[in-house]
Design a protein around this motif. Structure first.
Motif: not given
Length: 296
Positions: A272-288
């Motif tokens: 939810l806090n990622l930019a709309s043009d982010s990648s799913i890879v960004n989600l995994l890295r942010k979770l870690a």
């Protein structure tokens, strides 16, 4: 003069024909939730019209389709959703669409090679439930590779003329996912003995992939209240951290952290806090990164 008029009509005809071809080639692709949109950001072409059904400001747990959204589902070239384990509100309308046009619905949780951790959870506040099939399948880079291949296959079927472009994008994403998997194993290795509690059972795929020590969770539904008995039981654990979630009420998490003398952290499994043009890879890295910030 007549020759120039003829050339003018021919030129306009060519422009019109090109416009029709471009319009016909644009595909409407519907994703149910944010993580699938992040995945499509890596796989779709600029000409594809990707529309997310449940906006990030809404909850998929209690979502009700509008009339306009039902029309969107019916007119879409394809709808990507996780499955009935997660987006319950879509089960009936997509079943109806799938009966008349099976190729218009892609249920990603039903893919043969999706990895399902066998861990069964117990909810103290809601009785015993078997939640071995945690539907948050996008929190595993292994599952994301399976999903990426299926999405690429479906998009190539819709636009065979673009199949090579889709395959190129899929190969690039799969390489990124393999690299991030290696990175996260190394990054999270030192956290394997740090006990923590999460808001609801959304992290099984991630926790088991990287050997993390999740002790318990607050409840099945992140928006449901917690009983006093279960609150007390959670507070008795020797915890390093208690994790809430972006967009959810934090009072329960803070109470548990106070009882167990633990730190409070916040996770964002939907991006939810990622930019709309982010990648799913960004989600995994942010979770870690968020896990490490609280547990490390």
């Amino acid at each position: 003069m007549i020759h120039n008029i003829f050339l003018g009509f021919l030129f306009l005809s060519l422009i019109s024909s090109t416009a029709i071809t471009r319009a016909d080639s644009e595909k409407t692709i519907v994703t149910s939730i944010g993580p699938l949109t992040l995945l499509l950001n890596e796989l779709a072409l600029p000409s594809d019209n990707v529309i997310q059904l449940v906006k990030n400001s809404s909850s998929a747990h209690h979502y009700q389709l509008k009339v306009s959204e039902r029309r969107l589902l019916q007119s879409a070239d394809i709808v990507f959703w996780v499955g009935p384990e997660l987006e319950i509100f879509l089960a009936k309308p997509l079943r109806s669409i799938g009966r008349s046009n099976p190729e218009a619905v892609a249920t990603l949780s039903q893919l043969q090679n999706i990895d399902w951790p066998e861990t069964a959870h117990k909810s103290h506040s809601h009785g015993d439930h078997n939640h071995s099939r945690d539907p948050h399948i996008w929190l595993s880079p292994i599952n994301l590779q399976v999903m990426a291949m299926e999405i690429t296959k479906r998009l190539s079927q819709l636009s065979p003329e673009n199949s090579q472009a889709y395959e190129k994008k899929a190969k690039a994403l799969i390489k990124k996912l393999r690299n991030v998997d290696v990175d996260l194993k190394q990054q999270l290795l030192k956290l394997s003995d740090k006990p923590f509690v999460v808001l609801h059972p959304a992290y099984t795929h991630f926790v088991e992939r990287y050997g993390l020590h999740q002790v318990d969770y607050v409840g099945i539904n992140p928006e449901s209240p917690i009983g006093a008995k279960h609150l007390y039981q959670l507070g008795q654990h020797d915890l390093r951290c208690v994790f809430g979630e972006t967009g959810q009420n934090h009072q329960r998490i803070e109470k548990i952290a106070t009882l167990s003398n633990a730190k409070v952290g916040y996770l964002d499994p939907l991006g939810l806090n990622l930019a709309s043009d982010s990648s799913i890879v960004n989600l995994l890295r942010k979770l870690a990164e968020d896990l490490e910030a609280c547990l490390g």
